[in-house]
Design a protein around this motif. Structure first.
Motif, PDB file in Angstrom:
ATOM      1  N   VAL A   1       0.819  -1.215   0.000  1.00 49.82           N
ATOM      2  CA  VAL A   1       0.000   0.000   0.000  1.00 49.82           C
ATOM      3  C   VAL A   1       0.853   1.266   0.000  1.00 49.82           C
ATOM      4  N   ALA A   2       2.141   1.129   0.303  1.00 48.01           N
ATOM      5  CA  ALA A   2       3.030   2.286   0.265  1.00 48.01           C
ATOM      6  C   ALA A   2       3.678   2.471  -1.098  1.00 48.01           C
ATOM      7  N   THR A   3       3.355   1.585  -2.052  1.00 53.91           N
ATOM      8  CA  THR A   3       3.944   1.637  -3.398  1.00 53.91           C
ATOM      9  C   THR A   3       3.078   2.512  -4.308  1.00 53.91           C
ATOM     10  N   SER A   4       3.707   3.524  -4.894  1.00 54.75           N
ATOM     11  CA  SER A   4       2.940   4.462  -5.716  1.00 54.75           C
ATOM     12  C   SER A   4       2.603   3.890  -7.093  1.00 54.75           C
ATOM     13  N   SER A   5       3.461   3.005  -7.645  1.00 52.19           N
ATOM     14  CA  SER A   5       3.175   2.382  -8.942  1.00 52.19           C
ATOM     15  C   SER A   5       3.967   1.093  -9.060  1.00 52.19           C
ATOM     16  N   ILE A   6       3.479   0.198  -9.913  1.00 54.16           N
ATOM     17  CA  ILE A   6       4.137  -1.088 -10.098  1.00 54.16           C
ATOM     18  C   ILE A   6       3.834  -1.601 -11.503  1.00 54.16           C
ATOM     19  N   SER A   7       4.785  -2.322 -12.076  1.00 56.34           N
ATOM     20  CA  SER A   7       4.587  -2.953 -13.388  1.00 56.34           C
ATOM     21  C   SER A   7       4.558  -4.462 -13.202  1.00 56.34           C
ATOM     22  N   LEU A   8       3.454  -5.102 -13.654  1.00 54.80           N
ATOM     23  CA  LEU A   8       3.293  -6.541 -13.474  1.00 54.80           C
ATOM     24  C   LEU A   8       3.045  -7.231 -14.812  1.00 54.80           C
ATOM     25  N   PRO A   9       3.610  -8.430 -14.993  1.00 54.41           N
ATOM     26  CA  PRO A   9       3.374  -9.172 -16.236  1.00 54.41           C
ATOM     27  C   PRO A   9       1.876  -9.429 -16.437  1.00 54.41           C
ATOM     28  N   GLY A  10       1.385  -9.123 -17.593  1.00 56.81           N
ATOM     29  CA  GLY A  10      -0.023  -9.337 -17.911  1.00 56.81           C
ATOM     30  C   GLY A  10      -0.888  -8.171 -17.475  1.00 56.81           C
ATOM     31  N   ALA A  11      -0.588  -7.580 -16.320  1.00 61.36           N
ATOM     32  CA  ALA A  11      -1.409  -6.473 -15.823  1.00 61.36           C
ATOM     33  C   ALA A  11      -0.887  -5.128 -16.300  1.00 61.36           C
ATOM     34  N   GLY A  12       0.420  -5.046 -16.630  1.00 58.73           N
ATOM     35  CA  GLY A  12       0.984  -3.791 -17.119  1.00 58.73           C
ATOM     36  C   GLY A  12       1.350  -2.831 -15.982  1.00 58.73           C
ATOM     37  N   GLN A  13       1.423  -1.535 -16.300  1.00 60.02           N
ATOM     38  CA  GLN A  13       1.792  -0.496 -15.333  1.00 60.02           C
ATOM     39  C   GLN A  13       0.554  -0.094 -14.532  1.00 60.02           C
ATOM     40  N   LEU A  14       0.676  -0.172 -13.238  1.00 57.82           N
ATOM     41  CA  LEU A  14      -0.442   0.112 -12.352  1.00 57.82           C
ATOM     42  C   LEU A  14      -0.079   1.247 -11.403  1.00 57.82           C
ATOM     43  N   TYR A  15      -1.034   2.134 -11.121  1.00 54.92           N
ATOM     44  CA  TYR A  15      -0.782   3.309 -10.280  1.00 54.92           C
ATOM     45  C   TYR A  15      -1.712   3.302  -9.067  1.00 54.92           C
ATOM     46  N   ASN A  16      -1.169   3.753  -7.961  1.00 54.49           N
ATOM     47  CA  ASN A  16      -1.922   3.746  -6.712  1.00 54.49           C
ATOM     48  C   ASN A  16      -3.017   4.814  -6.735  1.00 54.49           C
ATOM     49  N   THR A  17      -4.207   4.433  -6.304  1.00 52.32           N
ATOM     50  CA  THR A  17      -5.304   5.393  -6.247  1.00 52.32           C
ATOM     51  C   THR A  17      -5.148   6.388  -5.098  1.00 52.32           C
ATOM     52  N   ASN A  18      -4.245   6.075  -4.189  1.00 53.26           N
ATOM     53  CA  ASN A  18      -4.013   6.978  -3.062  1.00 53.26           C
ATOM     54  C   ASN A  18      -2.975   8.020  -3.469  1.00 53.26           C
TER      55      ASN A  18
END
Length: 460
Positions: A279-296
């Protein structure tokens, strides 16, 4: 010669008159005797008598001088009466007006750890709150509960433990379209996508993907009914009786909780290494899911470290957050807060920042007077000096916490300027500051004449 009868009368000599002549004759006789005695005393006898007189006189004089010398010696060395010390309590700086920390929105609460000595413990762990304590819709904050229920069944050994591999099926992929139609937040999940449990939880929590929440909970528990049964057991085990969960995403308004329950849930989540990291991660890149950004969007602002946002539309914006506040105390403060029923994301975020900033601003250093007169010292021989606070000091405290001051003053062994005669101590909350009290101005020792003429003031 014959008298008238013809008979004769005999004649006798008259007595001398009593006019003191006899006493004078006796005195003269005595003086003559003394003269005769002096004439008979030899010079040796006279010299012996003179020596005896001189000896007696000398001894008497010595005794007199000894008595005077003893008094003088005692008077010059005897202790004098203790000086009189009068004190007055130092003035305490006016404290600031109380800081009002009232979270915004329809219902909110805040808990602060690490500052009980300053702020108090609060009732049931809640330091400040607003609105009622009734259950309200929590939207996607539900996903935080879903994650903890999953990890209660399939634990991760550490924050970096990937856990078991999760492979998503065609049925899981179809959830993407179903939640898309409902207007929920989603993330890509191609059929056959494989990722670790840790990464699947990240896809659920960081962008708040509802399709990941249902797919993951179904895979771990086998069905939604089994998941909901496990969730009820988890809530009951943690005493969260004010929380109701009917599905894993929060899209249903029947997923509700109280501010008190949510603070407890927030603390549980923050204490879990894997969840706290995600929950402290502002963004992450995952295989299949792509680049994801925190809604917080508050991560990193005003010390905010998590946790989860929630949105069901106008008037239902929510935030469960944690923050670490460095306020100048010995250790940073750990804050957990919740805001439910905000009118917009912007107002909720602004409210959280205002609360945190007001807490931080409430802590401050209060300067304490240096050189302030706190008393006087005077002696029987008429010498005086002031007692002052000898060093600058300040005390760290919160808001309008009362500052209590005490003094400990002792009779000084010397009376010179700068001599320490005691201390003044200020206390506010858990903090204590002490400064020396010193003499300003010198007090001279009593003169010899004063000692000799004031015996009643000596020997005390």
């Amino acid at each position: 010669m014959p008298d008238a009868t013809g008979e004769g009368t005999s004649m006798t000599a008259p007595s001398p008159p009593s006019d003191g002549l006899s006493e004078f004759a006796e005195l003269m006789t005595h003086e003559q005797d003394l003269a005769d005695d002096r004439d008979r005393i030899t010079p040796e006898v006279r010299r012996a008598r003179r020596r005896r007189g001189l000896i007696v006189t000398a001894v008497s004089l010595v005794l007199l001088l000894a008595a005077c010398g003893g008094y003088i010696g005692w008077a010059l060395t005897a202790p004098v009466a203790a000086p009189e010390v009068s004190t007055q309590t130092p003035q305490v700086p006016a404290v600031e007006a109380a800081v009002g920390v009232v979270p915004p929105a329809n219902a909110s609460a805040i808990s602060i750890s690490g500052a009980d000595a300053y702020l108090g413990e609060g009732a049931s762990g809640i330091w400040s709150s607003s609105g009622t304590g009734d259950p309200r819709p929590i939207a996607s904050i539900t996903k935080l509960i879903t994650a903890m229920v999953i990890l209660d069944t399939v634990p991760l050994a550490s924050a970096d433990d990937p856990g078991p591999t999760i492979t998503f099926t065609k049925a899981d992929h179809d959830l993407y379209d179903r939640y898309y139609v409902q207007g929920a937040t989603i993330a890509p999940m191609p059929t056959g996508t494989a990722m670790s449990l840790h990464d699947a939880l990240a896809a659920m929590l960081i962008p708040s993907a509802s399709n990941y929440a249902e797919a993951l909970s179904s895979q771990i528990f086998g069905s939604q009914n089994a998941f909901l049964a496990a969730t009820r057991s988890w809530l009951s085990a943690h005493g969260l009786t004010g929380t109701t969960i009917t599905e894993p995403t929060g899209i249903s308004p029947r997923n509700t909780s109280t501010p008190a329950d949510l603070l407890a849930i927030g603390k549980l989540a923050a204490a879990h290494p894997a969840i706290a990291q995600i929950v402290a991660t502002s963004s992450i890149s995952l295989p299949g899911a792509g680049q994801l950004y925190n809604t917080n969007g508050l991560l990193g602002t005003s010390g905010i470290t998590g946790l989860k946002t929630g949105t069901l539309g106008e008037g239902t914006y929510s935030l469960l957050y944690t923050a670490t506040l460095d306020v100048g105390a010995a250790d940073p403060l750990a804050v957990t807060g919740v805001i439910l029923g905000g009118d917009s994301r912007e107002s909720v975020n602004a409210g959280a920042i205002a609360v945190l900033d007001s807490i931080r601003a409430g802590f401050h250093e209060v300067p304490l007077a240096s050189g302030q007169e706190v008393g006087t010292i005077s002696t029987p021989w008429g010498s005086t000096a002031e007692l002052i606070i000898g060093e600058a000091a300040s005390i760290f405290t919160w808001s309008d916490t009362p500052i209590v001051v005490t003094m400990d003053i002792k009779t000084p062994p010397t009376y010179q300027a700068g001599s320490v005669v005691g201390t003044v101590t200020w206390t506010a909350g858990p903090n204590t500051v002490t400064a020396p009290v010193t003499i300003q101005g010198s007090i001279d020792q009593p003169s010899e004449w004063w000692r000799l003429t004031h015996p009643s003031e000596l020997g005390r």
